[in-house]
Motif scaffolding. Structure first.
Motif, PDB file in Angstrom:
ATOM      1  N   ASP A 246       4.363   3.309  -6.948  1.00 39.48           N
ATOM      2  CA  ASP A 246       4.418   4.284  -8.050  1.00 39.48           C
ATOM      3  C   ASP A 246       5.779   4.964  -8.172  1.00 39.48           C
ATOM      4  O   ASP A 246       6.219   5.296  -9.274  1.00 39.48           O
ATOM      5  CB  ASP A 246       3.350   5.361  -7.848  1.00 39.48           C
ATOM      6  CG  ASP A 246       1.953   4.818  -8.097  1.00 39.48           C
ATOM      7  OD1 ASP A 246       1.826   3.864  -8.879  1.00 39.48           O
ATOM      8  OD2 ASP A 246       1.000   5.341  -7.501  1.00 39.48           O
TER       9      ASP A 246
ATOM     10  N   THR B 178      -3.242   3.489  -2.116  1.00 38.82           N
ATOM     11  CA  THR B 178      -3.376   2.425  -3.104  1.00 38.82           C
ATOM     12  C   THR B 178      -3.371   1.079  -2.380  1.00 38.82           C
ATOM     13  O   THR B 178      -2.958   0.987  -1.219  1.00 38.82           O
ATOM     14  CB  THR B 178      -2.222   2.451  -4.117  1.00 38.82           C
ATOM     15  OG1 THR B 178      -0.997   2.128  -3.433  1.00 38.82           O
ATOM     16  CG2 THR B 178      -2.094   3.817  -4.771  1.00 38.82           C
TER      17      THR B 178
ATOM     18  N   PRO C 113      -7.386   5.260  -6.458  1.00 39.23           N
ATOM     19  CA  PRO C 113      -7.044   4.758  -5.115  1.00 39.23           C
ATOM     20  C   PRO C 113      -8.258   4.677  -4.196  1.00 39.23           C
ATOM     21  O   PRO C 113      -9.345   5.176  -4.506  1.00 39.23           O
ATOM     22  CB  PRO C 113      -6.035   5.794  -4.604  1.00 39.23           C
ATOM     23  CG  PRO C 113      -5.560   6.526  -5.807  1.00 39.23           C
ATOM     24  CD  PRO C 113      -6.693   6.507  -6.774  1.00 39.23           C
TER      25      PRO C 113
ATOM     26  N   SER D 214       0.843  -1.196   0.000  1.00 40.38           N
ATOM     27  CA  SER D 214       0.000   0.000   0.000  1.00 40.38           C
ATOM     28  C   SER D 214       0.874   1.240   0.000  1.00 40.38           C
ATOM     29  O   SER D 214       1.864   1.314   0.733  1.00 40.38           O
ATOM     30  CB  SER D 214      -0.928   0.002   1.219  1.00 40.38           C
ATOM     31  OG  SER D 214      -1.739   1.174   1.231  1.00 40.38           O
TER      32      SER D 214
ATOM     33  N   ASP E 137      -2.461  -3.079  -3.340  1.00 41.59           N
ATOM     34  CA  ASP E 137      -1.988  -4.073  -4.304  1.00 41.59           C
ATOM     35  C   ASP E 137      -1.869  -5.413  -3.571  1.00 41.59           C
ATOM     36  O   ASP E 137      -1.098  -5.527  -2.615  1.00 41.59           O
ATOM     37  CB  ASP E 137      -0.628  -3.644  -4.856  1.00 41.59           C
ATOM     38  CG  ASP E 137      -0.323  -4.281  -6.206  1.00 41.59           C
ATOM     39  OD1 ASP E 137      -1.131  -5.117  -6.666  1.00 41.59           O
ATOM     40  OD2 ASP E 137       0.717  -3.944  -6.792  1.00 41.59           O
TER      41      ASP E 137
ATOM     42  N   LYS F 226      -6.040  -5.148  -7.592  1.00 39.63           N
ATOM     43  CA  LYS F 226      -5.413  -3.824  -7.627  1.00 39.63           C
ATOM     44  C   LYS F 226      -6.446  -2.715  -7.457  1.00 39.63           C
ATOM     45  O   LYS F 226      -7.505  -2.746  -8.078  1.00 39.63           O
ATOM     46  CB  LYS F 226      -4.682  -3.624  -8.957  1.00 39.63           C
ATOM     47  CG  LYS F 226      -3.418  -4.470  -9.095  1.00 39.63           C
ATOM     48  CD  LYS F 226      -2.711  -4.181 -10.415  1.00 39.63           C
ATOM     49  CE  LYS F 226      -1.352  -4.842 -10.440  1.00 39.63           C
ATOM     50  NZ  LYS F 226      -0.419  -4.241  -9.458  1.00 39.63           N
TER      51      LYS F 226
ATOM     52  N   GLY G  39      -5.860   1.278  -7.673  1.00 39.17           N
ATOM     53  CA  GLY G  39      -4.984   2.436  -7.848  1.00 39.17           C
ATOM     54  C   GLY G  39      -3.512   2.119  -7.787  1.00 39.17           C
ATOM     55  O   GLY G  39      -2.686   3.030  -7.631  1.00 39.17           O
ATOM     56  N   ALA G  40      -3.149   0.850  -7.897  1.00 40.37           N
ATOM     57  CA  ALA G  40      -1.760   0.434  -7.714  1.00 40.37           C
ATOM     58  C   ALA G  40      -0.980   0.443  -9.026  1.00 40.37           C
ATOM     59  O   ALA G  40      -1.557   0.410 -10.115  1.00 40.37           O
ATOM     60  CB  ALA G  40      -1.719  -0.969  -7.096  1.00 40.37           C
TER      61      ALA G  40
END
Length: 395
Positions: free
Chosen positions: A336, A269, A309, A217, A271, A286, A288-289
């Motif tokens: 990111d 985020t 996200p 995250s 993931d 996922k 926003g990952a």
């Protein structure tokens, strides 16, 4: 054939007594009834824009909250029903096999009182043995599992949540069939310049069902506040999944909790990668990952999502992808900041080539090499928190 099926059904047992089972099912029905009440209230309430816009927005938020609460109640009812109705296939233990087990354990200084072999709904064996040690020194459960494996002629391991050592009183110990796959993990990170802590957080853990879960995250922004938000997301996700919530329902609960912050904009985020160690099946979720990459020798598969996200809207749609893992595969999860460190925003495009050239086999070294490459490309500048998670899958 019919007789064989009847015998098989007769050998199915539940781990909860009938009284407890009926109580759980009764609670589940009550939660479903509550969910229906909230849904009926939703239908009766027509959200039309009033002259007072603030009143309209309040009614709309209440309308959405009732819908989310109804969904959560349904999920709790589903968990209770599943637990109440969960069954195991009972395999009677032959007298000869029981004596073999008792003899093998006695040579190791262990007394056997009861021996039960079950097959769970996934088709994997679970063994329950009531035992105690006669020795003064501690007996490690791994050694006991090796003894049981020899008698059963299959690989057995101690339950993940069980004790490390055997007690000198009668206790029931649980053992499970050894999965076909095993996983090694590696991690590398860099903290944003001018910050003391990273806004990224991650978690690796193995479930009782033989699945390895990796969660990453990335909290909004950087520093301590971002770290607290991403840590909270991971902790909630772990607790909800351990409680039996499906990943989609757990994500909606967490999203609702973050969205309730209003103007604070608690965005993060999420993931998730879950690998079934018995089958090699892998599920990626996922929100926003950044992209995830699967490396198979020199070939690299890219998994990307375009959703937003957590914490922006009351309802969110996670993207779910499935892959089948093979011996020697690597799963690479990134935040990111790793891709943003590459030139001209082409991180997603160039990363498969970078990963495909890596010759290391240790997951920790792979994670370190990816991070080093990105830092080199950004000339040592860390403009955002960077995290690299790597899982190596082997038979």
């Amino acid at each position: 054939m019919r007789k064989q099926i009847e015998i098989k059904d007769a050998n199915r047992i539940t781990m909860i007594p009938e009284y407890g089972k009926q109580r759980l099912l009764g609670y589940a029905e009550s939660f479903r009834d509550l969910a229906e009440l909230f849904e009926e209230a939703q239908k009766e309430e027509i959200c039309k824009e009033d002259k007072d816009r603030q009143e309209y927005l309040w009614q709309k938020k209440l309308y959405e909250s009732r819908g989310l609460l109804a969904d959560h109640l349904k999920e709790m009812a589903r968990i209770m029903s599943h637990v109440a109705q969960e069954t195991y296939q009972y395999h009677p233990v032959a007298e000869r096999k029981y004596r073999q087990m008792a003899h093998c354990l006695k040579e190791a200084g262990i007394l056997l009182k009861n021996f039960l072999v079950l097959e769970n709904e996934d088709g994997h064996l679970e063994l329950c043995l009531m035992m105690k040690t006669q020795l003064q020194e501690n007996i490690v459960m791994e050694d006991v599992a090796a003894c049981i494996s020899e008698v059963m002629d299959i690989k057995i391991r101690a339950s993940k949540n069980g004790p490390l050592f055997m007690a000198r009183e009668w206790c029931t110990y649980r053992f499970v069939e050894e999965p076909e796959f095993h996983i090694l993990t590696g991690f590398a990170k860099a903290v944003k310049e001018s910050e003391k802590v990273s806004g990224d957080n991650h978690s690796f853990y193995e479930t009782e069902q033989g699945k390895v879960v990796a969660i990453l995250s990335d909290g909004m922004g950087s520093g301590e506040k971002a770290c607290e938000e991403s840590e909270k997301v991971i902790e909630m996700m772990e607790r909800l999944m351990e409680a039996g919530f499906r990943k989609e329902a757990a994500i909606q609960i967490i999203n609702g909790a973050l969205a309730a912050g209003g103007q604070e904009q608690n965005m993060s985020t999420l993931d998730i990668c879950e690998v079934n160690l018995y089958t090699g099946a892998c599920e990626f979720v996922k929100v926003g990952a950044a992209c995830t990459y699967i490396k198979r020798e020199h070939l690299v598969d890219r998994l990307s999502a375009r959703n937003l996200p957590l914490g922006l809207f009351q309802q969110i749609e996670p993207e779910i992808m499935n892959r089948q893992m093979e011996d020697g595969d690597y799963i690479i999860m990134l935040s990111d900041g790793v891709l943003d460190a590459l030139e001209q925003g082409i991180g997603e495009e160039i990363m498969p080539e970078v990963i495909g050239r890596i010759t290391h086999t240790n997951p920790g070294e792979i994670a370190g090499q990816i991070l080093s490459y990105c830092l080199c490309q950004s000339k040592g500048q860390v403009r955002d928190d960077m995290s690299v998670l790597v899982m190596g899958v082997w038979r």
